[in-house]
Design an enzyme around this catalytic site. Structure first.
Site, PDB file in Angstrom:
ATOM      1  N   GLU A 217       0.844  -1.205   0.000  1.00  0.00           N
ATOM      2  CA  GLU A 217       0.000   0.000   0.000  1.00  0.00           C
ATOM      3  C   GLU A 217       0.874   1.250   0.000  1.00  0.00           C
ATOM      4  OE1 GLU A 217      -0.304  -2.580   2.006  1.00  0.00           O
ATOM      5  OE2 GLU A 217      -2.417  -3.145   2.280  1.00  0.00           O
ATOM      6  N   ARG A 274       3.469  -0.977  15.673  1.00  0.00           N
ATOM      7  CA  ARG A 274       2.405  -0.350  16.469  1.00  0.00           C
ATOM      8  C   ARG A 274       2.935   0.308  17.734  1.00  0.00           C
ATOM      9  NH1 ARG A 274       2.057  -5.678  15.821  1.00  0.00           N
ATOM     10  NH2 ARG A 274       2.218  -7.088  17.600  1.00  0.00           N
ATOM     11  N   GLU A 359      -3.775  -6.101  17.308  1.00  0.00           N
ATOM     12  CA  GLU A 359      -2.670  -6.727  16.571  1.00  0.00           C
ATOM     13  C   GLU A 359      -1.689  -7.375  17.555  1.00  0.00           C
ATOM     14  OE1 GLU A 359      -1.242  -5.286  12.424  1.00  0.00           O
ATOM     15  OE2 GLU A 359       0.341  -4.643  13.782  1.00  0.00           O
ATOM     16  N   LYS A 514      -2.225 -10.730   2.795  1.00  0.00           N
ATOM     17  CA  LYS A 514      -1.280 -10.025   1.913  1.00  0.00           C
ATOM     18  C   LYS A 514      -0.874 -10.926   0.754  1.00  0.00           C
ATOM     19  CE  LYS A 514       1.227  -7.343   5.430  1.00  0.00           C
ATOM     20  NZ  LYS A 514       2.540  -7.178   6.042  1.00  0.00           N
TER      21      LYS A 514
HETATM   22  O1  F6P Z   1      -0.424  -4.826   9.206  1.00  0.00           O
HETATM   23  C1  F6P Z   1       0.803  -5.410   9.364  1.00  0.00           C
HETATM   24  C2  F6P Z   1       1.891  -4.430   9.557  1.00  0.00           C
HETATM   25  O2  F6P Z   1       3.082  -5.133   9.487  1.00  0.00           O
HETATM   26  C3  F6P Z   1       1.797  -3.626  10.844  1.00  0.00           C
HETATM   27  O3  F6P Z   1       2.242  -4.328  11.950  1.00  0.00           O
HETATM   28  C4  F6P Z   1       2.615  -2.445  10.511  1.00  0.00           C
HETATM   29  O4  F6P Z   1       2.426  -1.405  11.425  1.00  0.00           O
HETATM   30  C5  F6P Z   1       2.099  -2.136   9.132  1.00  0.00           C
HETATM   31  O5  F6P Z   1       1.913  -3.422   8.543  1.00  0.00           O
HETATM   32  C6  F6P Z   1       2.974  -1.287   8.270  1.00  0.00           C
HETATM   33  O6  F6P Z   1       4.231  -1.846   8.080  1.00  0.00           O
HETATM   34  P1  F6P Z   1       5.447  -1.002   7.543  1.00  0.00           P
HETATM   35  O7  F6P Z   1       5.725   0.082   8.530  1.00  0.00           O
HETATM   36  O8  F6P Z   1       6.574  -1.978   7.424  1.00  0.00           O
HETATM   37  O9  F6P Z   1       5.058  -0.423   6.213  1.00  0.00           O
END
Ligand code: F6P
Length: 550
Positions: A217, A274, A359, A514
């Protein structure tokens, strides 16, 4: 027996004693508990920093609390706490230390991971962030065309979005109002579209926040943002260096994306997503509120860290809140937990806590690799209180479910409001106090009758009460108070994970979706035949393609 040789949690004498105690207490009435102990209203309270925590309106006695503390002792919550603070690898499934507490450690502290003190690196990054934030705020940092930065767009998701976005909202009255700060997380192109549609690219800085820098994303949105910038400025890649910075643990991927690693603010694998907004992930927030306010927030975090680390069990707020949650979750079959702030500025606070809590503790496999046979993390939900009162509070008051709730409020309105708006604060807080009173003590049929209510409506207008709440009250919503609140919840979640014997610091549960999304995408775009696609999803994909005229 657990695979690690420990007695299964729900077979321990401490658990059994709590179950028996629950049976003996039966349908405990808050009216009776208060009648029996006139000091309960002030006695069942704790003060931690600026937070006054009232837990008198809980379905507990001194004996309940004692038994809960015994459960914490039997499950060695404080042992695990100390291991966390020492930098041991308590995130066992990822073999990582869990050291968000080091992010707010003072400069002279020593916290070691694999024999290396991590505190100097933490402060080196904080110093670089402060320098950069000041340059953006003062106008010394300019865009490619020499114009001052007036817009900051944070691109990240999950922990790389929810924390800074929440804190930016909470501390809005402390922000530089001349800066426009926006947060883009959703891969739905509409999110980026709405964030950029009225911005001047020459004045816009993108802060790409991703621990791994592989999150689809974020990489997709950052790519679209980069293309927008180059289109708008009508330049080549050379513009990227003045308009893009990265917050990440992954320098290689940052460089692959085309961001100069000189413009990367680092953090480390021992900071969970988180638990990361007080790391480099907080850069957009720091730009908005300035380094001094950011430091005040870190000091607030640290205050509660120290409290959690040193306060005795009877006076340890995160321990208490964690155990109260366990009491309802495991001994009253409560399925959810509401967090209801009475502050407009805390509108994103519960969404932030959803990731922090769900989470972390949404797990069915224990630290020993065995399936647990007790309930773990609750569904966390809620929105600012007065709005909730006119929406879902009906169910909390008169529904058939037990929903423990936290009420968070402040004595002072935010200083920036004019006098007329400040005067509304007493009305807001009158609602705050009235709700926890109504939830706890309800209204008996006799009280309803005494108001002259016709007999056929008495049952409808009776409130049974005994809905448990914690009240958290502070004088004012400051950066420090925000840090204190977040650390309080971080450690509460820790306590619960420790008792339930789960690893609160991994998140394997988000992986499958994912992987499947990557597999399904070619079916949507090219009509590719995806092997192993189930019949339902195959039919839905076909419908989607038909609707899109493909
Ligand atoms: O949703 C899974 C996750 O790994 C979260 O724990 C994390 O905060 C988020 O995706 C974003 O991850 P990143 O900071 O690596 O883009």
């Amino acid at each position: 027996m657990n695979a690690d040789g420990r007695t299964r949690l729900n077979r321990t004498p401490e658990w059994t004693a709590l179950a028996k105690h629950r049976e003996q207490l039966g349908e405990v009435r808050l009216r009776e508990l208060f009648a029996a102990d006139p000091g309960r209203g002030s006695g069942y309270t704790l003060q931690v920093g600026d937070l006054h925590i009232d837990y008198s309106k809980h379905l507990v006695t001194d004996e309940t609390l004692r038994l809960l503390r015994e459960l914490a002792a039997a499950t060695d919550v404080f042992g695990l706490r100390d291991a966390m603070f020492r930098g041991e690898k308590i995130n066992t499934t990822e073999r990582r230390a869990v050291l968000h507490t080091a992010l707010r450690a003072p400069r002279d502290a020593v916290v070691e991971v694999d024999g290396e003190n991590v505190v100097p690196a933490v402060h080196a990054v904080l110093d670089r962030m402060a320098d950069f934030a000041e340059r953006v705020r003062s106008g010394a940092w300019t865009g490619h065309t020499g114009q001052r930065i007036r817009n900051v767009v944070n691109i990240g998701i999950g922990g790389s979005d929810l924390g800074p976005a929440m804190a930016y909202e909470v501390l809005r009255s402390y922000t530089d109002r001349d800066l426009t700060v926006r947060f883009v997380s959703n891969v739905d192109g509409a999110d980026l579209h709405e964030a950029l549609r009225d911005l001047d690219a020459a004045e816009t800085l993108f802060v790409v926040a991703s621990k791994t820098f592989t999150t689809i994303e974020t990489v997709t949105n950052a790519t679209s943002a980069r293309n927008w910038l180059l289109r708008e400025l009508n330049t080549g890649q050379e513009a990227v260096a003045r308009h893009f910075v990265a917050l990440s643990t992954n320098a290689e991927k940052v460089a692959d994306f085309g961001i100069d690693t000189a413009n990367m603010f680092e953090f480390w694998d021992w900071v969970g997503g988180r638990y990361s907004y007080d790391s480099a992930i907080g850069l957009s927030l720091m730009i908005a509120i300035g380094p001094a306010r950011f430091q005040e927030m870190l000091d607030g975090f640290r205050l509660v860290d120290e409290h959690f680390r040193t306060a005795p069990p009877e006076a340890n707020a995160p321990l208490l809140l964690g155990l109260l949650g366990i009491w309802y979750n495991n001994f009253h079959d409560a399925q959810s937990h509401a967090v209801l702030p009475y502050s407009h500025y805390l509108s994103k606070f519960t969404a932030y806590l959803q990731q922090l809590d769900m989470e972390s503790n949404g797990k069915y496999v224990g630290r020993d690799g065995q399936e647990v046979d007790w309930q773990t993390g609750p569904v966390v939900w809620g929105t600012p209180g007065t709005n909730g009162q006119h929406a879902y509070y009906q169910l909390i008051h008169q529904g058939t479910k037990l929903i423990p709730a936290d009420f968070i409020g402040f004595a002072e309105p935010v200083a920036e409001l004019d006098d007329e708006l400040k005067a509304q604060h007493d009305l807001l807080m009158a609602n705050f106090f009235a709700q926890t009173q109504a939830l706890a003590f309800g209204k008996t049929p006799d009280e309803v009758r005494a108001e002259g209510v016709p007999e056929e409506l008495v049952a409808h207008r009776t409130f049974k009460g005994d809905h448990p709440t914690t009240t958290i009250l502070a004088r004012e919503l400051t950066p420090s108070v925000l840090g204190q609140l977040v650390a309080l919840y971080e450690h509460k979640v820790f306590v619960q994970g420790a008792v339930w014997n789960i690893d609160s610091f991994d998140q394997w549960g988000v992986e499958l979706g994912k992987v499947l999304a990557k597999r399904v995408e070619p079916a949507l775009t090219e009509g590719a035949d995806v092997p192993g696609l189930d019949a339902s999803t195959r039919a839905l994909v076909a419908k989607y393609r038909e609707l899109r005229g493909r």
